[in-house]
Design a protein around this motif. Sequence first.
Motif, PDB file in Angstrom:
ATOM      1  N   PHE A  56      43.158  54.439  41.344  1.00  0.00           N
ATOM      2  CA  PHE A  56      43.077  55.627  40.478  1.00  0.00           C
ATOM      3  C   PHE A  56      43.861  55.416  39.189  1.00  0.00           C
ATOM      4  O   PHE A  56      44.665  54.491  39.080  1.00  0.00           O
ATOM      5  CB  PHE A  56      43.599  56.876  41.196  1.00  0.00           C
ATOM      6  N   GLY A  57      43.626  56.331  38.232  1.00  0.00           N
ATOM      7  CA  GLY A  57      44.277  56.255  36.934  1.00  0.00           C
ATOM      8  C   GLY A  57      45.574  57.050  36.904  1.00  0.00           C
ATOM      9  O   GLY A  57      45.728  58.027  37.632  1.00  0.00           O
ATOM     10  N   ALA A  58      46.490  56.620  36.042  1.00  0.00           N
ATOM     11  CA  ALA A  58      47.790  57.277  35.958  1.00  0.00           C
ATOM     12  C   ALA A  58      48.487  56.841  34.674  1.00  0.00           C
ATOM     13  O   ALA A  58      47.921  56.079  33.880  1.00  0.00           O
ATOM     14  CB  ALA A  58      48.634  56.914  37.182  1.00  0.00           C
ATOM     15  N   HIS A  89      36.383  65.465  44.517  1.00  0.00           N
ATOM     16  CA  HIS A  89      37.725  66.039  44.700  1.00  0.00           C
ATOM     17  C   HIS A  89      38.804  65.142  44.115  1.00  0.00           C
ATOM     18  O   HIS A  89      38.713  63.928  44.202  1.00  0.00           O
ATOM     19  CB  HIS A  89      37.992  66.242  46.198  1.00  0.00           C
ATOM     20  N   GLN A  90      39.812  65.777  43.529  1.00  0.00           N
ATOM     21  CA  GLN A  90      40.946  65.024  42.993  1.00  0.00           C
ATOM     22  C   GLN A  90      42.252  65.670  43.431  1.00  0.00           C
ATOM     23  O   GLN A  90      42.291  66.854  43.771  1.00  0.00           O
ATOM     24  CB  GLN A  90      40.926  65.047  41.450  1.00  0.00           C
ATOM     25  N   ILE A  91      43.304  64.853  43.395  1.00  0.00           N
ATOM     26  CA  ILE A  91      44.651  65.429  43.438  1.00  0.00           C
ATOM     27  C   ILE A  91      45.360  64.964  42.184  1.00  0.00           C
ATOM     28  O   ILE A  91      45.508  63.773  41.942  1.00  0.00           O
ATOM     29  CB  ILE A  91      45.448  64.993  44.681  1.00  0.00           C
ATOM     30  N   TYR A 133      33.967  68.603  38.516  1.00  0.00           N
ATOM     31  CA  TYR A 133      32.507  68.540  38.340  1.00  0.00           C
ATOM     32  C   TYR A 133      32.136  67.650  37.159  1.00  0.00           C
ATOM     33  O   TYR A 133      32.737  67.754  36.080  1.00  0.00           O
ATOM     34  CB  TYR A 133      31.955  69.949  38.081  1.00  0.00           C
ATOM     35  N   ARG A 134      31.160  66.793  37.353  1.00  0.00           N
ATOM     36  CA  ARG A 134      30.651  65.984  36.229  1.00  0.00           C
ATOM     37  C   ARG A 134      29.145  65.845  36.352  1.00  0.00           C
ATOM     38  O   ARG A 134      28.616  65.813  37.463  1.00  0.00           O
ATOM     39  CB  ARG A 134      31.295  64.595  36.231  1.00  0.00           C
ATOM     40  N   ARG A 135      28.497  65.709  35.187  1.00  0.00           N
ATOM     41  CA  ARG A 135      27.040  65.598  35.213  1.00  0.00           C
ATOM     42  C   ARG A 135      26.622  64.179  35.581  1.00  0.00           C
ATOM     43  O   ARG A 135      26.022  63.460  34.802  1.00  0.00           O
ATOM     44  CB  ARG A 135      26.472  65.960  33.843  1.00  0.00           C
ATOM     45  N   THR A 145      36.293  68.962  34.430  1.00  0.00           N
ATOM     46  CA  THR A 145      35.835  67.604  34.736  1.00  0.00           C
ATOM     47  C   THR A 145      36.912  66.800  35.449  1.00  0.00           C
ATOM     48  O   THR A 145      36.663  65.714  35.934  1.00  0.00           O
ATOM     49  CB  THR A 145      35.453  66.871  33.437  1.00  0.00           C
ATOM     50  N   HIS A 146      38.121  67.346  35.472  1.00  0.00           N
ATOM     51  CA  HIS A 146      39.232  66.717  36.198  1.00  0.00           C
ATOM     52  C   HIS A 146      40.278  67.789  36.490  1.00  0.00           C
ATOM     53  O   HIS A 146      40.172  68.922  36.001  1.00  0.00           O
ATOM     54  CB  HIS A 146      39.841  65.539  35.402  1.00  0.00           C
ATOM     55  N   THR A 147      41.273  67.450  37.309  1.00  0.00           N
ATOM     56  CA  THR A 147      42.303  68.438  37.624  1.00  0.00           C
ATOM     57  C   THR A 147      43.422  68.432  36.584  1.00  0.00           C
ATOM     58  O   THR A 147      44.346  69.252  36.660  1.00  0.00           O
ATOM     59  CB  THR A 147      42.889  68.185  39.037  1.00  0.00           C
ATOM     60  N   PHE A 187      45.948  61.376  27.394  1.00  0.00           N
ATOM     61  CA  PHE A 187      47.106  62.209  27.726  1.00  0.00           C
ATOM     62  C   PHE A 187      48.221  61.429  28.416  1.00  0.00           C
ATOM     63  O   PHE A 187      49.200  62.025  28.865  1.00  0.00           O
ATOM     64  CB  PHE A 187      46.675  63.418  28.575  1.00  0.00           C
ATOM     65  N   THR A 188      48.068  60.110  28.556  1.00  0.00           N
ATOM     66  CA  THR A 188      49.175  59.294  29.086  1.00  0.00           C
ATOM     67  C   THR A 188      49.379  58.082  28.180  1.00  0.00           C
ATOM     68  O   THR A 188      48.437  57.564  27.572  1.00  0.00           O
ATOM     69  CB  THR A 188      48.882  58.803  30.531  1.00  0.00           C
ATOM     70  N   GLU A 189      50.647  57.664  28.069  1.00  0.00           N
ATOM     71  CA  GLU A 189      50.978  56.511  27.234  1.00  0.00           C
ATOM     72  C   GLU A 189      52.281  55.899  27.708  1.00  0.00           C
ATOM     73  O   GLU A 189      53.318  56.580  27.619  1.00  0.00           O
ATOM     74  CB  GLU A 189      51.079  56.947  25.755  1.00  0.00           C
ATOM     75  N   PHE A 225      55.578  61.407  34.442  1.00  0.00           N
ATOM     76  CA  PHE A 225      54.348  60.650  34.726  1.00  0.00           C
ATOM     77  C   PHE A 225      53.309  61.559  35.354  1.00  0.00           C
ATOM     78  O   PHE A 225      53.631  62.654  35.854  1.00  0.00           O
ATOM     79  CB  PHE A 225      54.630  59.433  35.621  1.00  0.00           C
ATOM     80  N   ALA A 226      52.062  61.100  35.288  1.00  0.00           N
ATOM     81  CA  ALA A 226      50.957  61.875  35.861  1.00  0.00           C
ATOM     82  C   ALA A 226      49.979  60.910  36.500  1.00  0.00           C
ATOM     83  O   ALA A 226      49.902  59.730  36.112  1.00  0.00           O
ATOM     84  CB  ALA A 226      50.257  62.690  34.778  1.00  0.00           C
ATOM     85  N   PHE A 227      49.247  61.404  37.471  1.00  0.00           N
ATOM     86  CA  PHE A 227      48.207  60.573  38.108  1.00  0.00           C
ATOM     87  C   PHE A 227      47.072  61.467  38.565  1.00  0.00           C
ATOM     88  O   PHE A 227      47.252  62.683  38.748  1.00  0.00           O
ATOM     89  CB  PHE A 227      48.781  59.760  39.279  1.00  0.00           C
TER      90      PHE A 227
HETATM   91  N1  PHE Z   1      42.166  62.934  34.740  1.00  0.00           N
HETATM   92  C1  PHE Z   1      41.883  61.514  34.811  1.00  0.00           C
HETATM   93  C2  PHE Z   1      40.436  61.337  35.303  1.00  0.00           C
HETATM   94  O1  PHE Z   1      39.917  62.238  35.890  1.00  0.00           O
HETATM   95  C3  PHE Z   1      42.827  60.800  35.740  1.00  0.00           C
HETATM   96  C4  PHE Z   1      44.238  60.808  35.277  1.00  0.00           C
HETATM   97  C5  PHE Z   1      45.083  61.852  35.636  1.00  0.00           C
HETATM   98  C6  PHE Z   1      44.749  59.796  34.521  1.00  0.00           C
HETATM   99  C7  PHE Z   1      46.410  61.840  35.235  1.00  0.00           C
HETATM  100  C8  PHE Z   1      46.047  59.779  34.090  1.00  0.00           C
HETATM  101  C9  PHE Z   1      46.889  60.819  34.466  1.00  0.00           C
HETATM  102  O2  PHE Z   1      39.876  60.295  35.140  1.00  0.00           O
END
Ligand code: PHE
Length: 372
Positions: free
Chosen positions: A315-317, A234-236, A220-222, A194-196, A277-279, A338-340
């Motif tokens: 976008f989220g991060a 698509h995501q990076i 992929y999401r429903r 559902t996400h990368t 998964f982020t804080e 960090f992640a995004f």
């Molecule tokens: N995986 C999250 C989503 O698809 C986005 C995200 C990635 C958020 C990495 C924070 C860190 O919505």
Amino acid sequence: MTTSESKVSQTLAALGVTTAEQVQSLFAEVRQLFDEDMSKDAVQILWKELRDKWIGRKSGLLTLIGDNWLKVASPDLKRTVGQELNKLKSHVQEVLSRREAASDSSEAGQSIDLSLPGVLRPIGTHHPIRQVFQEIEDIFFSIGFSVGEGPEIETPYYNFEALNIPEHHPVRDDMDTFYLDLPKGAPGPLLLRTHTSPVQIRTMEKRQPPVRVIVPGKVYRRDNPDATHSFMFHQIEGLAVDTDITFCDFTGTIDYFVKQFFGESVKTRFRPSYFPFTEPSVEFDASCVFCGGTGTAKSGGTCGKCKGSGWIELFGAGMVDPAVYGFVNYDPKKVSGFAFGIGIDRLAMLKYGIDDIQVFFQNDVRFLRQFP
Ligand code: PHE
């Protein structure tokens, strides 16, 4: 057999030929017969048949003439018959070999004609989504990231659990998921990612810090398709983990990326958000690329794209939640990062002013040609 043809199986005496003139006109008749044969459309007659008919060793017309006319000619006609037969032979041979040579070279010409122009097929271009992928990859390459990848069919462990999303966590409801129908007894369950983010886990399992990767890919999401939703998009993913990464490194990296992608004049801001998964987790915004962040459209009214706020959600991060390190045997006391997760389709739509995500997937060349 024509009448002229049938004459060759009779002797001159039987044909009533007694003078040299008669011999000559008889040979003239045969020669005309040959010339007629040669003038036929070469495609319609079989070449070998024609050769056999005239110069076949056993029953070719020339052999028959030699047997029936020459050998048994009366002594006073023999000389003339011999001369006429020689003339006929050389004519027949010359014409046959000329025709053969011509047909050989025309066949050769048919197989390879190097002067023919080749078939020119139009060369396509990269799909706009791929172009945006590459542009973003280049920006991150320039600051030391490399590309990672992972499977599109995932286990719940990588897609959820290892990302600190346990089985009954409510955040799973946000991601209506495609689970695979597996044959009875097959190990499972499996789902379309559902996400990368699962590739964060897969990368950290394989590598020790420092880690700096981006992961472009399909998710992929429903979701029901509409102007902003598609069941596949698509995501990076981005992930940086090291011993000394701070929140400043994080926001500075994102700000650098956004300015490279949208232009130096674009400002960024972040708002608190939530991801397991982020804080802390944040949502990054950019100043509206359509109204320059003023909230007012060129026409004077409210900007429809940012609804007058001057900001657009990107976008989220966030900083990697220490709980995640526990799943990959990193020491949360020693490392930080960090992640995004950038939605590519959304970014492409913002950059090019596209207002319907579906056009990316319709393969309409009138749309695709606008991205040469
Ligand atoms: N995986 C999250 C989503 O698809 C986005 C995200 C990635 C958020 C990495 C924070 C860190 O919505």
